[in-house]
Every structure is written in C-alpha cells, then in structure tokens.
Design a protein around this motif. Sequence first.
Motif, short mmCIF file in Angstrom:
data_model
loop_
_atom_site.label_atom_id
_atom_site.label_comp_id
_atom_site.label_asym_id
_atom_site.label_seq_id
_atom_site.Cartn_x
_atom_site.Cartn_y
_atom_site.Cartn_z
N ILE A 194 12.79 22.50 69.89
CA ILE A 194 11.82 21.66 70.59
C ILE A 194 12.56 20.66 71.48
CG2 ILE A 194 10.05 19.89 70.29
CD1 ILE A 194 9.22 21.36 67.71
N LEU A 195 13.59 20.05 70.94
CA LEU A 195 14.38 19.09 71.71
C LEU A 195 15.07 19.79 72.89
CD1 LEU A 195 16.05 17.09 68.80
CD2 LEU A 195 14.08 16.39 70.19
N CYS A 196 15.57 20.99 72.65
CA CYS A 196 16.25 21.75 73.71
C CYS A 196 15.32 22.03 74.89
CB CYS A 196 16.73 23.10 73.17
SG CYS A 196 18.08 23.00 72.00
N ALA A 197 14.11 22.45 74.57
CA ALA A 197 13.15 22.81 75.62
C ALA A 197 12.84 21.62 76.52
CB ALA A 197 11.87 23.34 75.00
N ILE A 198 12.64 20.46 75.92
CA ILE A 198 12.28 19.27 76.69
C ILE A 198 13.45 18.84 77.59
CG2 ILE A 198 11.68 16.82 76.51
CD1 ILE A 198 10.21 17.56 73.88
N VAL A 199 14.65 18.82 77.04
CA VAL A 199 15.82 18.35 77.79
C VAL A 199 16.14 19.25 78.98
CG1 VAL A 199 18.33 18.13 77.64
CG2 VAL A 199 16.88 17.11 75.88
N SER A 200 15.95 20.55 78.82
CA SER A 200 16.43 21.50 79.84
C SER A 200 15.35 22.02 80.77
CB SER A 200 17.11 22.69 79.15
OG SER A 200 16.18 23.37 78.32
N HIS A 201 14.09 21.63 80.58
CA HIS A 201 13.02 22.27 81.34
C HIS A 201 13.08 22.05 82.85
CE1 HIS A 201 9.26 24.41 81.75
NE2 HIS A 201 8.86 23.46 82.58
N PRO A 202 13.30 20.84 83.36
CA PRO A 202 13.36 20.69 84.82
C PRO A 202 14.38 21.61 85.48
CG PRO A 202 13.18 18.54 83.77
CD PRO A 202 13.42 19.53 82.67
N ALA A 203 15.56 21.72 84.90
CA ALA A 203 16.59 22.60 85.46
C ALA A 203 16.17 24.06 85.36
CB ALA A 203 17.93 22.38 84.76
N ASP A 204 15.44 24.42 84.30
CA ASP A 204 14.94 25.79 84.15
C ASP A 204 13.98 26.13 85.29
OD1 ASP A 204 14.57 28.28 82.47
OD2 ASP A 204 12.50 27.54 82.52
#
Length: 295
Positions: free
Chosen positions: A221-231
């Motif tokens: 869950i933490l990973c998804a939030i941190v990396s979403h804009p770059a994704d």
Amino acid sequence: MTGSKIEINSGKYFAYCGIGGILACGTTHFGMTPIDMVKCRMQIDSTVYRNLTDGLHRIWKQNGIQGVYRGGLPTLLGYSMQGMGKYGFYEFFKYEYSQAMPTANKTALFLAASATAEFFADIMLCPMEAFKVRLQTSGTPFCSGFADGISRIYRSEGLHGFYKGIVPLWMRQIPYTMVKFASFENIVAGIYHSVLRRPKSEFTKGQQLGVTCTAGYLAGILCAIVSHPADTIVSKLNSSAQGTSAVQIVRELGMRGLWVGLLPRIFMIGTLTCSQWTIYDSFKVKIGLPTTGGN
C-alpha cells in the motif's frame, strides 16, 4: 550453513535469491496483467472507463481472454528479469553495505541496498516495459506478434525507443523498491516485537510466512502511493509520440492527473507485494533458507 547446504551470503545464496525473485515477480505481474492494462489506459485517457470493473468488463466483452491479457508476454519476461535483479542484488548489496558500514542504521542499509538493486533491475526491465505499454494502450493492434513488436520499435526509434522511459522508470521504481524493502523489513520486525512479542524462532515456518504475507500487503500500500505519479508519467511517455518529455507530460496532466488510477494500483500493488514476498519466502523455506526479516 542451512539444511540445504547453501551458505548465507555466499554466491550460491545470492543466485538462489535471484531465482526466488524471478518466481516472485514474473508470475505475479503476469497474473495482474488485466488490472495493469485498465490502469495504464485510464492513465492515458481518464475518461476511457468509469472504473476498474467497467474497464475489465468492456475489454472482456470485446476481446475475451486475449484482450485482458494483452501485453502478458513482455510483462512476464520483463518482470522476471527485474525480479532477479531486485531480490538477488538486494541481498547482495545489503550484505556488502553491512560489511562496509557495520555500525550503520539498519533502515539506512535497507534503503541503500534496495535503491542500488533497483537501479540495475530497471535496466533489465525497461525494454519490455516500453513494449508492454504500447501493446496495452494502442488503439489499433500495435503488432502481429512479439518479434514484430520488438522490430517495429527498433526500426522506428532504435534503442532509444526501448529506454526513453528509463529515467521516469527509475523515478517510479527506486522509491517504490526502497519503500517495499525497508518498510517490509521494519513491519516484519515490528510484528514480532510489538504484536506477537515473541522471537521469530519460536514460530513455525507456516506462521512466519503468515507474517510475511501481512507485512507484504501493508508495504505494498505504501509502495503504490509513493510511486504512483511516476507510474503515470511512464505510461503516458511510452504511449506518446517520439520527442515528448516527462516535463511536458507533467504540465499536461497537472497534479490531479498524476493521481488518476491510484485505487486500482493500490489494489494491484498491495496484492502484488504480498504475493511476491510470500512466494519469495516460500521458495527460500523450500530450499532450507530462513524467511526474510525479523532476525
């Protein structure tokens, strides 16, 4: 020395960790291909589907199983290679950095090792990621097959076509992996220390894998939030005309646009991370190695 005669932190140990990474990442990303495709299309055009369920239903209705798994082969190949680098190099650099800096903070070691590992893992992933996004977001069939797709990208853009998204990919994956490994290791330690309040060694391997699964989902869950804009930038960049820059995409989308598709990605990444850690640690247990973290 473990029961499988694999010495911890030996070359053989790191190689087996790489194999575990292949199993963990290749299979799970392939399984999540339908969700990933809906997410990518929503990032390119936020009006294309109402939500995840609507997207999956419409793709299935139009193209069946072949439609929802479009891009599955480059996903399987790309993330298998990335998984080998991600897990194998992580274990290697975690050991090397701990030897070079024996008094360093553990979380700092986790962050440094995972960032270094992901840098190299993304170089292995990037060509297949570029191919996958084009397959999934093209309005008309992009190619007639795997070899044809690779050839089309190379003929039109050369090697740049495969690596034009490498910087946004690093921007997405390095913070993602740093959070994935550092938070996982700390969550595992926290579960044993603060929730279960017993040493890891007092639990069966099955119970330890339960801790792995729980910590993996929370870390995801933490990973998804941190990396979403770059994704979002990676998806948009790989589907845009040659010459489009990441800065142009950020200006075009704005802050709100960078977060489109977050909920499907939280579900996808939470499930992925939980599954990956569980598969990885299950493989380690199977060959006689200890589960990750909590020691």
